[in-house]
Design a protein around this motif. Structure first.
Motif, PDB file in Angstrom:
ATOM      1  N   UNK A  34       0.818  -1.211   0.000  1.00 51.89           N
ATOM      2  CA  UNK A  34       0.000   0.000   0.000  1.00 51.89           C
ATOM      3  C   UNK A  34       0.857   1.269   0.000  1.00 51.89           C
ATOM      4  N   UNK A  35       1.911   1.292   0.805  1.00 50.14           N
ATOM      5  CA  UNK A  35       2.797   2.459   0.849  1.00 50.14           C
ATOM      6  C   UNK A  35       3.403   2.723  -0.516  1.00 50.14           C
ATOM      7  N   UNK A  36       3.792   1.654  -1.200  1.00 50.00           N
ATOM      8  CA  UNK A  36       4.416   1.807  -2.505  1.00 50.00           C
ATOM      9  C   UNK A  36       3.400   2.258  -3.550  1.00 50.00           C
ATOM     10  N   UNK A  37       2.176   1.814  -3.407  1.00 55.78           N
ATOM     11  CA  UNK A  37       1.114   2.265  -4.317  1.00 55.78           C
ATOM     12  C   UNK A  37       0.886   3.770  -4.159  1.00 55.78           C
ATOM     13  N   UNK A  38       0.892   4.248  -2.928  1.00 55.25           N
ATOM     14  CA  UNK A  38       0.719   5.674  -2.673  1.00 55.25           C
ATOM     15  C   UNK A  38       1.865   6.459  -3.300  1.00 55.25           C
ATOM     16  N   UNK A  39       3.097   5.978  -3.104  1.00 58.35           N
ATOM     17  CA  UNK A  39       4.253   6.647  -3.697  1.00 58.35           C
ATOM     18  C   UNK A  39       4.192   6.626  -5.218  1.00 58.35           C
ATOM     19  N   UNK A  40       3.818   5.491  -5.776  1.00 55.87           N
ATOM     20  CA  UNK A  40       3.737   5.371  -7.230  1.00 55.87           C
ATOM     21  C   UNK A  40       2.692   6.332  -7.795  1.00 55.87           C
ATOM     22  N   UNK A  41       1.582   6.470  -7.111  1.00 50.76           N
ATOM     23  CA  UNK A  41       0.542   7.405  -7.557  1.00 50.76           C
ATOM     24  C   UNK A  41       1.065   8.833  -7.533  1.00 50.76           C
ATOM     25  N   UNK A  42       1.797   9.173  -6.476  1.00 53.76           N
ATOM     26  CA  UNK A  42       2.369  10.513  -6.364  1.00 53.76           C
ATOM     27  C   UNK A  42       3.350  10.783  -7.499  1.00 53.76           C
ATOM     28  N   UNK A  43       4.212   9.813  -7.769  1.00 53.38           N
ATOM     29  CA  UNK A  43       5.200   9.968  -8.840  1.00 53.38           C
ATOM     30  C   UNK A  43       4.508  10.040 -10.200  1.00 53.38           C
ATOM     31  N   UNK A  44       3.530   9.175 -10.422  1.00 45.54           N
ATOM     32  CA  UNK A  44       2.873   9.137 -11.738  1.00 45.54           C
ATOM     33  C   UNK A  44       2.164  10.439 -12.065  1.00 45.54           C
TER      34      UNK A  44
END
Length: 80
Positions: A34-44
């Motif tokens: 979940x943490x990585x999904x949040x980061x990936x969304x921010x980066x994308x």
């Protein structure tokens, strides 16, 4: 945060072994992504993926049978 797609690709190739070891560590210790999904969304939101689309053309995604099963369960689909 690095958003230059060429630099991201260079770093990915340079740190491939370290990244693989980290992913294996996370899988082994059952960490939530979940943490990585949040980061990936921010980066994308900060990157125009249409600028090069290299990851869409060249990234290989290895999926284990366990991951396929989890994805199928999540999508309410059969394993096959």
């Amino acid at each position: 945060m690095v958003t230059d797609l060429s630099e991201i690709r260079r770093r990915t190739e340079e740190q491939g072994r370290e990244n693989l070891a980290f992913r294996r560590f996370l899988r082994k210790h059952h960490y939530s992504d979940e943490t990585f999904r949040i980061l990936a969304e921010d980066v994308s939101q900060q990157i125009d993926c249409t600028a090069c689309a290299n990851c869409c053309r060249q990234t290989v995604v290895n999926v284990t049978p366990e991951e396929i099963s989890a994805i199928a369960d999540y999508l309410h689909m059969e394993f096959e």
